[in-house]
Design a protein around this motif. Structure first.
Motif, short mmCIF file in Angstrom:
data_model
loop_
_atom_site.label_atom_id
_atom_site.label_comp_id
_atom_site.label_asym_id
_atom_site.label_seq_id
_atom_site.Cartn_x
_atom_site.Cartn_y
_atom_site.Cartn_z
N GLU A 275 0.67 -1.56 0.38
CA GLU A 275 0.05 0.39 -0.10
C GLU A 275 0.76 1.24 0.30
OE1 GLU A 275 -3.67 2.29 3.23
OE2 GLU A 275 -2.52 -0.10 3.48
N MET A 276 1.58 1.28 0.92
CA MET A 276 2.37 2.36 0.62
C MET A 276 3.26 2.97 -0.87
SD MET A 276 2.12 3.77 3.89
CE MET A 276 0.88 3.19 3.60
N GLY A 277 3.90 1.03 -1.27
CA GLY A 277 4.18 1.78 -2.56
C GLY A 277 5.75 1.57 -2.68
N ILE A 278 5.87 0.56 -1.56
CA ILE A 278 7.53 0.49 -1.78
C ILE A 278 7.51 -0.64 -2.37
CG2 ILE A 278 9.35 -0.29 0.42
CD1 ILE A 278 7.58 0.68 2.91
N PHE A 279 7.51 -0.75 -3.38
CA PHE A 279 7.89 -2.01 -3.64
C PHE A 279 7.75 -1.54 -5.31
CE2 PHE A 279 5.61 -5.82 -1.30
CZ PHE A 279 7.29 -5.91 -1.09
N ASP A 280 7.35 -0.19 -5.50
CA ASP A 280 7.38 0.29 -6.57
C ASP A 280 8.01 1.17 -7.23
OD1 ASP A 280 4.95 -1.13 -7.61
OD2 ASP A 280 4.02 0.04 -6.84
N TRP B 256 13.86 -1.99 -3.62
CA TRP B 256 13.10 -3.82 -3.21
C TRP B 256 12.50 -4.32 -3.74
CZ3 TRP B 256 11.19 -3.33 2.84
CH2 TRP B 256 12.12 -2.93 3.69
N THR B 257 12.87 -5.82 -4.05
CA THR B 257 12.12 -6.86 -4.93
C THR B 257 10.59 -7.36 -3.77
OG1 THR B 257 13.60 -8.66 -4.52
CG2 THR B 257 13.57 -7.38 -6.57
N ARG B 258 9.67 -8.10 -4.10
CA ARG B 258 9.09 -8.05 -2.91
C ARG B 258 9.46 -9.83 -3.05
NH1 ARG B 258 5.66 -6.34 -6.70
NH2 ARG B 258 3.87 -5.78 -6.02
N GLY C 32 -1.15 17.29 11.21
CA GLY C 32 -0.64 16.87 10.02
C GLY C 32 0.18 16.97 9.67
N VAL C 33 0.30 16.39 8.56
CA VAL C 33 1.67 15.92 7.65
C VAL C 33 1.61 16.64 6.82
CG1 VAL C 33 2.66 14.21 9.23
CG2 VAL C 33 1.00 13.67 7.28
N PRO C 34 2.48 17.17 5.91
CA PRO C 34 2.81 17.46 4.47
C PRO C 34 1.68 15.68 3.45
CG PRO C 34 4.81 18.13 5.07
CD PRO C 34 3.74 16.86 6.34
N GLU C 35 1.71 16.41 2.74
CA GLU C 35 1.03 14.65 1.04
C GLU C 35 2.25 14.50 0.44
OE1 GLU C 35 -1.50 14.26 -2.64
OE2 GLU C 35 -2.16 16.25 -1.63
N ALA C 36 2.35 13.02 1.01
CA ALA C 36 3.77 12.66 1.07
C ALA C 36 4.04 11.46 -1.07
CB ALA C 36 4.09 11.99 2.00
N GLY C 37 4.71 12.26 -1.47
CA GLY C 37 4.37 11.20 -2.70
C GLY C 37 5.42 10.30 -3.13
N ALA C 38 6.45 10.10 -2.35
CA ALA C 38 7.40 9.30 -2.07
C ALA C 38 7.17 7.83 -1.18
CB ALA C 38 8.65 9.73 -2.01
N PRO C 39 7.79 6.70 -1.44
CA PRO C 39 7.23 5.77 -0.88
C PRO C 39 7.70 5.63 1.09
CG PRO C 39 7.59 4.45 -2.50
CD PRO C 39 7.75 6.60 -2.29
N VAL C 40 9.33 6.67 0.94
CA VAL C 40 10.15 6.50 2.73
C VAL C 40 9.14 7.89 2.85
CG1 VAL C 40 11.88 7.02 3.20
CG2 VAL C 40 11.84 5.86 1.45
#
Length: 231
Positions: A34-39, A49-51, A123-131
């Protein structure tokens, strides 16, 4: 023949496994997706990272052994934090250590701070990157249950962890190897053990009183814990 003879280690308490390890595995696998880390990809276009790499590390198992007493909710949170901290390290390696781009690394690390506000209700800023996206999610799941004093301490520990990566980058760029004493001190922070000690309070719901959290005895205990891992 192995060149080293490993002595038996005295272990007062046998290792215990959290009974929620399978639930944490299922949750963290979906959360990482969901966080987009694999992408996420490095400068060369290859995935950070690969799965397969994720599954081989089995971070929920690490969390289950290090936090055997957490309930299921906190067990899942612990596993996700470990996913993030190892992923951050690998991402920083690919994006900055290999390219040796110190200025970009400084800006990147400074930008991470926005995703861990001292007052999470702001609140936090909208994050685009997975980290950043995963860090913001973790902080908003962790910080509300803790005091402001703990949040201040843990923010400092997280900055120690992330910012020491820049120190390592500077050494790499200069082709320098730190002397053993300096390197061990650096590993206290960059290695994550100091940071983990702070996270334990949130995962056990056993926050240290502010009046004793920064005392020398607790500092020594934390340093010894970190040095054992660093060595």
């Amino acid at each position: 023949m192995h060149p080293y003879r490993i002595p038996p280690f005295y272990a007062l308490y046998p290792a215990r496994l959290n009974p929620h390890v399978e639930a944490a595995r299922e949750h963290s696998r979906a959360w990482t997706e969901e966080m987009g880390i694999f992408d996420d990809t490095g400068p060369d276009g290859a995935p950070v990272w690969t799965r397969e790499k994720y599954e081989a590390h089995d971070f929920p198992l690490l969390a289950a052994y290090t936090h055997p007493d957490c309930d299921e909710r906190l067990m899942k949170l612990a596993a996700d934090w470990y996913v993030w901290v190892f992923y951050f390290d690998d991402h920083f390696l690919e994006m900055f250590k290999r390219t040796r781009d110190k200025e970009a690394a400084k800006a990147y690390l400074l930008g991470l701070r926005a995703y861990m506000p001292l007052d999470p209700e702001d609140g936090v800023p909208e994050a685009g990157a997975p980290v950043e996206r995963s860090l913001a999610d973790l902080w908003l799941r962790t910080a509300p249950g803790m005091s402001r004093a703990w949040r201040e301490r843990f923010l400092g520990l997280t900055r120690n962890l992330t910012d020491e990566s820049l120190r390592e980058l500077v050494s790499i760029a200069k082709n320098e190897v730190a002397n053993p004493i300096d390197y061990l001190q650096m590993r206290r922070r960059a290695g994550g053990a100091e940071w983990t000690a702070g996270l334990v309070e949130a995962l056990l719901g056993a926050e240290l009183p502010a009046r004793v959290a920064r005392t020398r005895p607790l500092r020594v205990v934390t340093d010894a814990f970190a040095d054992a891992a660093g060595m």
